[in-house]
Write an enzyme that holds these catalytic residues in place. Sequence first.
Site, short mmCIF file in Angstrom:
data_model
loop_
_atom_site.label_atom_id
_atom_site.label_comp_id
_atom_site.label_asym_id
_atom_site.label_seq_id
_atom_site.Cartn_x
_atom_site.Cartn_y
_atom_site.Cartn_z
N ASN A 109 171.63 31.08 4.51
CA ASN A 109 171.17 32.44 4.78
C ASN A 109 171.45 33.29 3.56
OD1 ASN A 109 170.40 32.53 7.79
ND2 ASN A 109 172.34 31.38 7.73
N GLU A 110 170.43 33.41 2.73
CA GLU A 110 170.57 34.10 1.46
C GLU A 110 170.52 35.61 1.66
OE1 GLU A 110 171.58 32.58 -0.96
OE2 GLU A 110 170.54 30.71 -1.39
N PRO A 111 170.89 36.41 0.62
CA PRO A 111 170.83 37.86 0.74
C PRO A 111 169.49 38.31 1.30
CG PRO A 111 171.88 37.27 -1.31
CD PRO A 111 171.43 35.98 -0.67
N THR B 50 171.98 30.25 -6.13
CA THR B 50 172.28 29.05 -5.36
C THR B 50 171.71 27.82 -6.05
OG1 THR B 50 172.25 30.34 -3.34
CG2 THR B 50 171.91 27.97 -3.09
#
Length: 640
Positions: free
Chosen positions: A172-174, A191
């Site tokens: 769950n990235e920014p 990442t």
Amino acid sequence: MVMSNNKEMKYHLAGQFEETRFEKSHNVIFENSLEASKLVASEIAQLIKQKASVNQKCVLGLATGSSPIKVYEELVRMHKEEGLSFSNVITFNLDEYWPMQPDDIQSYHHFMHEHLFNHIDIVPESVHIPDGTIQPEEVYQYCVDYELKIKEAGGLDFQLLGIGRTGHIGFNEPGSHYNSSTRSITLDHITREDAASDFLGIENVPKRAITMGINTIKKAKRVILLAWGVNKAEVIQQTIEGKITSQVPATYLQEHTNATFVLDKEASSELTRIKSPWLVSSCVWTEELKKKAIFWLSDKVGKPILKLTDKDYNEYGMSSLLVEEGSSYELNIKIFNALQRTITGWPGGKPGADDSRRPERSTPEKKRVIIFSPHPDDDVISMGGTFDRLVEQGHEVHIAYQTSGNIAVSDDDALKFAEVFKLFDPNSNNTENIISSILNKEANEIDTLEVRKLKGGIRRAESLAATRYLGVPDDNIHFLNLPFYETGKVKKNNLSKEDIDIMCALIEEIKPHQIYAAGDLADPHGTHKVCLNSLFEALEVLKNQKYMNDCWVWLYRGAWFEWQPHEIEMAIPMSPDQVVKKRHAIFYHQSQKDKVMFQGNDAREFWVRAEDRNKLTAEKYRNLGMADYAAIEAFKRYFF
Ligand code: F6R
């Protein structure tokens, strides 16, 4: 365990806690990641057993990456030695790269089997890992079904997490929404950079992944997030002390009522209660803490140490220090002098000088020195100036390259050398084999032994060129080729007795008065840390030998970080000419110039990083009120 923000929590990780002034999530800090991992594994084991005792399934959410490896090792040990059974366990992994074949060595499917599932008695049907081979048009439904399966299993009893430098949990990235569920996601550039070494280059890292959502994770009854190493310190500080924001998705865990952050000392180092504890509560003022606080205060108010006033101390939570020490006047002078005494142009000790207040002994005047360098260029990158002085001041300097560094030479470079060999011996089968295996290499294929030998040979020749330039005879250069490194892969083996024996044999032969080594704490699984551990283990073996009473160990920091002024025990200043000489020594490592294989997240070349870092230390010393040097190399003593 070093400290918890709740005394009741000392021997276990769950339960109620009091928040400290700045912290919004429960966290526990351990001396090291091994100790922490064992406790986390034991919490998981207890949960499995408790569920088994009432005939229930135990539903675990699992993570991959470097952080949980020791937890899995401990669970496997418990299975093998203590009979812990996983027959009632159902697992759901957080994520998988997409697209990704399950048998690819970089797949999370492969990771989980290698580290856990192949070694325990879990029923294969109970294992769920997102499938990286799903067709694009089926991904949506696949994700809906994944959520349903978790629900049908009764929801997650426990979720293990790591954290990315972007603040991601799972992938769950920014920008991830608070209510997100399992879905396909585009990976953040940071990442992908962090995964680049596993894939031998960022261009091979998939751009997408399938991940459980924030909402999926939040619904777990218990959450433990692991973070090790100084690389995670900044994001951990933002996550635990910052506002809840989609820009740092791990901050969503602040709202979870049963989440614990399990940290090692390095990962906790940016938390206010660790970095500047005087702002949080009353402290026990050790000498190191006094230095740390005063250097911090000097930076905060923008004044050199000798100009700090009682008012400055009082305004920044340090009045108790003044009570203990009398006045700022006395205290400032004391700390100023302590810092001044770390500076010396004589890293091997100054002959004939009173050494009672110098970092090193003046006798014996000529010392035997071993500089351990994890890769074949850390010696000049991290301590090229000190190295040069030691040689110039007449010490017997030995350089020990711990690993061959072969994996960091590009195929292009190796090919160039092989083609030069061919000019001299056009009919050599060996050269032909090397050339054809490089040209026909598939993505992610491991190099043949010959190619690895050639790549190691390139680094060896570069090292000899640099050490000759600095005036060390070839007989004093030792290529240890520690076996743990020689896997041909980014993932290395664990240290074995053979590695330690090699380290011991060299120390035994030289009987050094000084050892320099890379005290790199940035990455708990990286080569530098393993090389440091090999030294620590060797010292443990040899410490009772008589000659070891005369041996002092100095740690330089690896390529990425530097000791902070309060940690520095020996500071070697460099003139502008010495800076240039060091730069030239680094230039000899041509295979590591320009486009290097393992760039990390810093686009600067190694020599630029080294110069910036040495300049910055000099600036910090100047700002604290010391003389204005062009550059400074820094060391901390290690006592064994
Ligand atoms: C892995 C995962 C990621 C990692 C994170 C940290 O399944 O979902 O969130 O936990 O990227 O990775 P390491 O532990 O390698 O630093």
